[in-house]
Enzyme design. Structure first.
Site, PDB file in Angstrom:
ATOM      1  N   GLN A 117       0.853  -1.198   0.000  1.00 24.93           N
ATOM      2  CA  GLN A 117       0.000   0.000   0.000  1.00 24.93           C
ATOM      3  C   GLN A 117       0.886   1.244   0.000  1.00 24.93           C
ATOM      4  O   GLN A 117       0.395   2.354  -0.104  1.00 24.93           O
ATOM      5  CB  GLN A 117      -0.879   0.020   1.251  1.00 24.93           C
ATOM      6  CG  GLN A 117      -1.836  -1.148   1.337  1.00 24.93           C
ATOM      7  CD  GLN A 117      -2.439  -1.263   2.729  1.00 24.93           C
ATOM      8  OE1 GLN A 117      -3.428  -0.609   3.053  1.00 24.93           O
ATOM      9  NE2 GLN A 117      -1.854  -2.085   3.569  1.00 24.93           N
ATOM     10  N   HIS A 135      -1.404   1.610  -4.344  1.00 18.05           N
ATOM     11  CA  HIS A 135      -1.787   3.027  -4.264  1.00 18.05           C
ATOM     12  C   HIS A 135      -0.897   3.929  -5.108  1.00 18.05           C
ATOM     13  O   HIS A 135      -0.906   5.147  -4.922  1.00 18.05           O
ATOM     14  CB  HIS A 135      -1.795   3.486  -2.793  1.00 18.05           C
ATOM     15  CG  HIS A 135      -2.841   2.797  -1.965  1.00 18.05           C
ATOM     16  ND1 HIS A 135      -2.800   2.732  -0.592  1.00 18.05           N
ATOM     17  CD2 HIS A 135      -3.960   2.127  -2.332  1.00 18.05           C
ATOM     18  CE1 HIS A 135      -3.863   2.053  -0.146  1.00 18.05           C
ATOM     19  NE2 HIS A 135      -4.563   1.674  -1.178  1.00 18.05           N
ATOM     20  N   CYS A 143      -1.532  15.128 -14.839  1.00 20.83           N
ATOM     21  CA  CYS A 143      -2.090  16.439 -15.150  1.00 20.83           C
ATOM     22  C   CYS A 143      -3.606  16.417 -15.001  1.00 20.83           C
ATOM     23  O   CYS A 143      -4.272  15.517 -15.500  1.00 20.83           O
ATOM     24  CB  CYS A 143      -1.709  16.842 -16.574  1.00 20.83           C
ATOM     25  SG  CYS A 143      -2.360  18.474 -16.992  1.00 20.83           S
ATOM     26  N   ASN A 229       3.395  -6.841  13.471  1.00 24.62           N
ATOM     27  CA  ASN A 229       2.964  -5.491  13.841  1.00 24.62           C
ATOM     28  C   ASN A 229       3.251  -5.327  15.335  1.00 24.62           C
ATOM     29  O   ASN A 229       3.063  -6.278  16.099  1.00 24.62           O
ATOM     30  CB  ASN A 229       1.447  -5.347  13.565  1.00 24.62           C
ATOM     31  CG  ASN A 229       0.995  -3.910  13.485  1.00 24.62           C
ATOM     32  OD1 ASN A 229       1.307  -3.101  14.348  1.00 24.62           O
ATOM     33  ND2 ASN A 229       0.240  -3.587  12.451  1.00 24.62           N
ATOM     34  N   GLU A 231       1.445  -3.701  17.257  1.00 28.00           N
ATOM     35  CA  GLU A 231       0.124  -3.636  17.900  1.00 28.00           C
ATOM     36  C   GLU A 231      -0.843  -4.549  17.158  1.00 28.00           C
ATOM     37  O   GLU A 231      -0.728  -4.678  15.944  1.00 28.00           O
ATOM     38  CB  GLU A 231      -0.467  -2.215  17.784  1.00 28.00           C
ATOM     39  CG  GLU A 231       0.422  -1.093  18.231  1.00 28.00           C
ATOM     40  CD  GLU A 231       0.581  -1.065  19.729  1.00 28.00           C
ATOM     41  OE1 GLU A 231      -0.302  -1.633  20.410  1.00 28.00           O
ATOM     42  OE2 GLU A 231       1.582  -0.516  20.211  1.00 28.00           O
TER      43      GLU A 231
HETATM   44  P1  OAD Z   1      -1.545   2.968   8.999  1.00 29.10           P
HETATM   45  O1  OAD Z   1      -0.877   4.231   9.394  1.00 29.10           O
HETATM   46  O2  OAD Z   1      -3.032   2.922   9.035  1.00 29.10           O
HETATM   47  O3  OAD Z   1      -1.039   1.779   9.924  1.00 29.10           O
HETATM   48  C1  OAD Z   1       0.328   1.568  10.162  1.00 29.10           C
HETATM   49  C2  OAD Z   1       0.468   0.267  10.930  1.00 29.10           C
HETATM   50  O4  OAD Z   1       1.854   0.019  11.088  1.00 29.10           O
HETATM   51  C3  OAD Z   1      -0.146   0.275  12.333  1.00 29.10           C
HETATM   52  O5  OAD Z   1      -0.918  -0.904  12.515  1.00 29.10           O
HETATM   53  C4  OAD Z   1       1.066   0.287  13.266  1.00 29.10           C
HETATM   54  O6  OAD Z   1       0.828  -0.419  14.482  1.00 29.10           O
HETATM   55  C5  OAD Z   1       2.077  -0.452  12.409  1.00 29.10           C
HETATM   56  N1  OAD Z   1       3.498  -0.170  12.705  1.00 29.10           N
HETATM   57  C6  OAD Z   1       4.066   0.953  13.219  1.00 29.10           C
HETATM   58  N2  OAD Z   1       5.402   0.822  13.301  1.00 29.10           N
HETATM   59  C7  OAD Z   1       5.703  -0.423  12.813  1.00 29.10           C
HETATM   60  C8  OAD Z   1       6.904  -1.159  12.617  1.00 29.10           C
HETATM   61  N3  OAD Z   1       8.106  -0.654  12.943  1.00 29.10           N
HETATM   62  N4  OAD Z   1       6.830  -2.406  12.082  1.00 29.10           N
HETATM   63  C9  OAD Z   1       5.624  -2.936  11.749  1.00 29.10           C
HETATM   64  N5  OAD Z   1       4.457  -2.284  11.912  1.00 29.10           N
HETATM   65  C10 OAD Z   1       4.484  -1.045  12.429  1.00 29.10           C
HETATM   66  O7  OAD Z   1      -0.959   2.591   7.563  1.00 29.10           O
HETATM   67  P2  OAD Z   1      -1.578   1.647   6.448  1.00 29.10           P
HETATM   68  O8  OAD Z   1      -2.297   0.486   7.044  1.00 29.10           O
HETATM   69  O9  OAD Z   1      -0.520   1.387   5.468  1.00 29.10           O
HETATM   70  O10 OAD Z   1      -3.699   5.287   1.724  1.00 29.10           O
HETATM   71  O11 OAD Z   1      -2.641   2.621   5.799  1.00 29.10           O
HETATM   72  C11 OAD Z   1      -3.340   2.213   4.675  1.00 29.10           C
HETATM   73  C12 OAD Z   1      -3.578   3.375   3.751  1.00 29.10           C
HETATM   74  O12 OAD Z   1      -4.191   4.458   4.457  1.00 29.10           O
HETATM   75  C13 OAD Z   1      -2.318   4.017   3.177  1.00 29.10           C
HETATM   76  O13 OAD Z   1      -1.830   3.346   2.051  1.00 29.10           O
HETATM   77  C14 OAD Z   1      -2.781   5.377   2.828  1.00 29.10           C
HETATM   78  C15 OAD Z   1      -3.459   5.674   4.149  1.00 29.10           C
HETATM   79  O14 OAD Z   1      -4.188   6.765   4.249  1.00 29.10           O
HETATM   80  C16 OAD Z   1      -3.932   6.343   0.930  1.00 29.10           C
HETATM   81  O15 OAD Z   1      -3.329   7.382   1.022  1.00 29.10           O
HETATM   82  C17 OAD Z   1      -5.000   6.083  -0.090  1.00 29.10           C
END
Ligand code: OAD
Length: 258
Positions: A117, A135, A143, A229, A231
């Site tokens: 993602q 994404h 543009c 993860n 959490e």
């Molecule tokens: P999130 O910010 O929602 O979640 C990040 C996850 O990473 C959380 O569950 C944290 O606990 C975990 N985390 C933090 N540090 C970590 C580490 N060192 N190792 C492993 N895990 C860790 O991010 P995404 O799930 O990627 O989309 O979010 C999904 C989408 O929402 C993104 O692609 C973006 C966002 O808004 C768009 O912009 C369309």
């Protein structure tokens, strides 16, 4: 001072973690169709802020308020400033142990695929070549007038940037909330999830669709699902093994288990 019950408890937890690691390691060794789905947490140890939680705020705004077509129509300058801020961090970031582990897996497993993602390109910079970017890429622009898209790696990028073909306003070439994912990429991602025997879910909160469904699809198709993860997430109930910790550290432990 020794607290027998507590010390014993800690020992048991460490042992359980070790056994779970060995189980995942064995699954990895025999897997024919391994996949990984990564989210922002995979790049957290490279210093790139995740979207949700305390790290996710920028000038008192959240990703959901900025990464939308409506936000861009209303205030393209602010949206570009946010992307410029993220592009600057990403340009200076280096792949971490998580990216390196996944790149290494491609050499070991000829059918390994990483579905991400993330828009930061760090999997590719670590050496992964079979990467599906759900994404898009933060280095791509499109543009709003003539629809041409191209790579623009300038940091900082002039705000507001104009199209090199027609001079119109360009937007980040990523997928925003409320927009459809590229159909070909999405179809390939679901096909990979359905045809998987081992599915890693790394560093994602699992709340954004359709990416989150990939883990459930893989599980329904019979894959062993491993979540990494620090959490629990929305996908933890679908995981067969939950390896709690930072992705780079957990993968390093997996490599070192002997
Ligand atoms: P999130 O910010 O929602 O979640 C990040 C996850 O990473 C959380 O569950 C944290 O606990 C975990 N985390 C933090 N540090 C970590 C580490 N060192 N190792 C492993 N895990 C860790 O991010 P995404 O799930 O990627 O989309 O979010 C999904 C989408 O929402 C993104 O692609 C973006 C966002 O808004 C768009 O912009 C369309």
């Amino acid at each position: 001072m020794m607290v027998p019950g507590l010390d014993q408890g800690l020992g048991e937890r460490a042992q359980a973690r070790h056994l779970l690691g060995r189980l995942v390691q064995e699954r990895l060794r025999v897997s024919q169709r391994p996949r990984a789905l990564t989210g922002a947490g995979a790049s957290a140890e490279s210093g790139i802020p995740v979207f949700r939680g305390a790290d996710g705020w920028w000038r008192n705004r959240r990703a959901e308020e900025l990464a939308t077509p409506e936000a861009f129509s209303r205030d393209p300058k602010t949206v570009w400033e946010w992307y410029d801020y993220r592009r600057d961090i990403i340009a200076k970031a280096k792949p971490n142990l998580c990216h390196e582990f996944l790149a290494r897996m491609e050499n070991i497993h000829p059918r390994w695929h990483t579905i991400t993602q993330n828009v930061d390109g760090l999997h590719q910079r670590a050496g992964s070549s079979r990467v599906l970017e759900l994404h898009g890429s933060i280095w791509q622009v499109r543009c709003t007038a003539c629809d041409v898209d191209y790579e623009d790696e300038r940091v900082p990028i002039p705000i507001l940037p104009s199209c090199r073909t027609c001079g119109g306003l360009v937007r980040p070439g990523v997928v925003w909330f409320g927009e459809s994912l590229p159909q070909d990429v999405l179809q390939r991602a679901f096909a990979l999830a359905e045809d998987s025997d081992l599915f890693f879910v790394v560093g994602t909160s699992g709340v954004v669709e359709p990416a989150a469904s990939l883990a459930r699809v893989a599980k329904s198709a019979g894959a062993f699902v491993v979540e990494i993860n620090p959490e629990p997430s929305a996908l933890t109930p679908a995981a067969d093994a939950f390896l709690q910790g930072k992705a780079g550290e957990v993968f390093e432990r997996l490599l070192g288990l002997g």
